[in-house]
Design a protein around this motif. Structure first.
Motif, PDB file in Angstrom:
ATOM      1  N   THR A 167      46.433  47.740  40.521  1.00  0.00           N
ATOM      2  CA  THR A 167      46.494  48.768  39.464  1.00  0.00           C
ATOM      3  C   THR A 167      47.915  49.023  38.987  1.00  0.00           C
ATOM      4  OG1 THR A 167      46.606  50.513  41.136  1.00  0.00           O
ATOM      5  CG2 THR A 167      44.411  49.917  40.296  1.00  0.00           C
ATOM      6  N   THR A 173      51.065  47.711  36.655  1.00  0.00           N
ATOM      7  CA  THR A 173      51.270  49.106  36.255  1.00  0.00           C
ATOM      8  C   THR A 173      49.986  49.693  35.649  1.00  0.00           C
ATOM      9  OG1 THR A 173      52.035  48.370  34.088  1.00  0.00           O
ATOM     10  CG2 THR A 173      53.689  48.714  35.796  1.00  0.00           C
ATOM     11  N   ARG A 174      49.104  48.832  35.291  1.00  0.00           N
ATOM     12  CA  ARG A 174      47.784  49.197  34.788  1.00  0.00           C
ATOM     13  C   ARG A 174      46.759  48.379  35.557  1.00  0.00           C
ATOM     14  NH1 ARG A 174      47.418  51.786  29.936  1.00  0.00           N
ATOM     15  NH2 ARG A 174      45.404  50.787  29.544  1.00  0.00           N
TER      16      ARG A 174
END
Length: 304
Positions: free
Chosen positions: A11, A13-14
């Motif tokens: 997760t 950075t996304r």
């Protein structure tokens, strides 16, 4: 993933997700997952082992087929499968264990054999050499086994360390036997310093060679005043006294010398037997060790 022990999605950075739509209506959906899988390993040949581990991928809502998977292999597999199983073959690298475990053990055993070439009376040197090598190989084997999982069977590296520990222990036992045999013969013989054989003339020799009369004159002057019979009698007594002195001076040292020679022969016999054990060990230990290395290499080290 049926045999997964732990799994997590990324997760940072996304959420690592890819969603792709094709013009024909096909949807591609991918997600990045890190997982730890269970693998049943057989460590009997460690560190010469080859492990086969599997990843099992299956559907979580259907037990009949793998929807969306196309199985491709050299041999066509047809049918309805509920799980996809992938096998990975791992061959363990041997170089690390060769330099950290195997070669040091060989050098330690060879160093312990130096004791066979040391003198029988070099007790501190032989004891320190044997004890030092024994403690070193025991410490090394303990350090290697700590990093391995406890299993109910014997591994190849366990056999290696156990045999080398036994060889070093037998070296100590051989020295104990040699030392016992040598000292046993010395104690049983009751060895003592050799008797001091006197070579000084008898302190009474000058008195006996010149017998005196009852008035204190020498036998020479007394013989002038006496008859020939008295002179002859004094000479006979002098010869008899000299014979007695020779018997006393020679017979006793010869008996002591005989006892001393027998004692020395017993001690020499004990040392000869102890030396023979050392000579036999110089040949027996290396030959048996080479036989062990050959059998061990055939059973474990040679490639499958």
């Amino acid at each position: 993933m049926a045999n997964s022990k732990w799994a997590a999605t990324h997760t940072v950075t996304r959420p690592n997700i890819l969603l792709w739509f094709y013009p024909n209506g096909t949807v591609l959906y991918t997600i990045r997952i890190t997982s730890t899988f269970a693998c049943q390993m057989d460590l009997r040949s460690y560190p010469f082992d080859t492990q086969r581990c599997f990843i099992q991928v299956g559907s979580y809502n259907s037990g009949h087929s793998l929807y969306g998977f196309i199985l491709i292999s050299v041999n066509q597999i047809r049918g309805n499968f509920s799980c996809l199983k992938m096998m990975f073959i791992f061959k363990r690298e041997f170089g690390y264990h060769l330099s950290q475990s195997y070669l040091p053990c060989v050098f330690l055993v060879i160093c312990s054999w130096v004791s066979f070439w040391l003198h029988i009376d070099a007790i501190p040197a032989r004891i320190s050499l044997g004890v030092t090598t024994f403690l070193t190989i025991y410490t090394q084997s303990s350090g290697v086994r700590v990093s391995l999982p406890p299993v109910s069977y014997t591994k190849a590296i366990d056999i290696w360390f156990n045999v080398h520990t036994i060889y070093i222990f037998l070296t100590l036992a051989e020295f104990a036997m040699v030392n016992y045999i040598s000292r046993h013969y010395e104690s049983s013989s009751g060895i003592a310093p050799p008797p001091q054989l006197t070579t000084e003339p008898n302190k009474y020799a000058h008195t006996q060679s010149k017998p005196q009369t009852e008035f204190g004159f020498d036998a020479i002057s007394a013989s002038v005043q006496t008859t020939d019979d008295v002179t002859t009698t004094g000479a006979q007594r002098r010869d008899q006294s000299n014979d007695d002195d020779e018997t006393t001076k020679v017979v006793a040292p010869r008996s002591l010398r005989h006892v001393w020679r027998r004692t020395v022969s017993v001690v020499i016999e004990g040392r000869r037997k102890a030396k023979t054990i050392d000579l036999v060990s110089r040949v027996l230990f290396p030959v048996s060790y080479l036989i062990f290395l050959t059998i061990y290499s055939i059973c474990y080290a040679l490639p499958e």
